[in-house]
Design an enzyme around this catalytic site. Structure first.
Site, mmCIF file in Angstrom:
data_model
loop_
_atom_site.group_PDB
_atom_site.id
_atom_site.type_symbol
_atom_site.label_atom_id
_atom_site.label_comp_id
_atom_site.label_asym_id
_atom_site.label_seq_id
_atom_site.Cartn_x
_atom_site.Cartn_y
_atom_site.Cartn_z
ATOM 1 N N ASP A 89 44.086 36.755 32.853
ATOM 2 C CA ASP A 89 43.047 36.010 33.578
ATOM 3 C C ASP A 89 41.859 36.945 33.779
ATOM 4 O OD1 ASP A 89 45.090 34.144 33.707
ATOM 5 O OD2 ASP A 89 44.751 33.656 35.823
ATOM 6 N N LYS A 151 39.103 28.805 34.193
ATOM 7 C CA LYS A 151 39.711 28.856 35.531
ATOM 8 C C LYS A 151 38.606 28.887 36.574
ATOM 9 C CE LYS A 151 42.485 32.126 38.301
ATOM 10 N NZ LYS A 151 43.315 33.351 38.258
ATOM 11 N N LYS A 180 42.456 25.705 34.668
ATOM 12 C CA LYS A 180 43.263 26.204 35.782
ATOM 13 C C LYS A 180 42.485 26.105 37.087
ATOM 14 C CE LYS A 180 45.637 30.353 37.523
ATOM 15 N NZ LYS A 180 46.178 31.693 37.186
#
EC number: 4.1.2.4
Length: 212
Positions: A89, A151, A180
């Site tokens: 991430d 995300k 996400k």
């Protein structure tokens, strides 16, 4: 897909101890979460304890500000994968995006995708700091650079995931990319709203409460 497999069971607080991380790992195994998301210094520990399970090891790169150099982020990515990370991430250089330096942002994502080889890359765009137009642009650049997910948030800035942002991000990337939702998701109802709006993964520190 069962609800637990949406969840990246997350503990990124700087004061988290080894005991805390081991508890997170055991919870992830018990409830069969998609992954545990931990800071890079805990990746080896997570890998050793999860290698014989189907729970993935997720870590963060350029976290939480996204303001480190591309070379630093690439190095972090390579080390994390060597240590056993399955998913990365990464935080984009928000200031570069807001300056209109699209090629810089696209290049850094592309470099991290390349460094990650066949591992999953999720791009944290930090929605709370962006305009609607910038959110769409960040999603478009992420998709063009070959990332697997976009995300919403680090959880360490001024705000977290909002349903309207998830909807916007889903529309921006289409059906063939993950979205996400992360930051401020504390109830099952909140999680379900995110999923209804297009989220395919949920980042949360209270994963157990979400599935109980």
């Amino acid at each position: 897909m069962k609800l637990s497999k949406y969840i990246d069971h997350t503990l990124l607080k700087p004061q988290a101890t080894e005991k805390d991380i081991l508890k997170l790992i055991e919870e992830a195994k018990t409830y069969d979460f998609a992954s545990v998301c931990v800071n890079p210094s805990w990746v080896k520990l997570a890998y050793e304890n999860l290698k014989d399970t189907n729970v993935k090891v997720c870590t963060v790169v350029g976290f939480p500000l996204g303001a480190t150099s591309i070379a630093s982020k690439v190095y972090e990515t390579k080390v994390a994968i060597e240590d056993g990370a399955d998913e990365i991430d990464m935080v984009i250089a928000v200031g570069q995006l807001k300056s209109g330096n699209d090629e810089y942002v696209k290049e850094e994502i592309k470099k991290i995708v390349e460094a990650s080889k066949d591992k999953l890359v999720k791009v944290i765009i930090e929605t709370c700091l962006l305009t609607e137009e910038e959110k769409v642009k960040a999603c478009t650049l992420s998709k063009e650079a070959g990332a697997d997910y976009v995300k919403t948030s680090t959880g360490f800035s001024t705000g977290g995931a909002k349903p309207e942002d998830i909807k916007l991000m889903r529309e921006a990337v289409g059906k063939d990319m993950g979205v996400k939702a992360s930051g401020g998701i504390h109830t099952r109802e909140e999680m379900e709203v995110m999923i209804e709006n297009g989220a395919t993964r949920i980042g949360a520190s209270c994963g157990v409460e979400l599935v109980k």
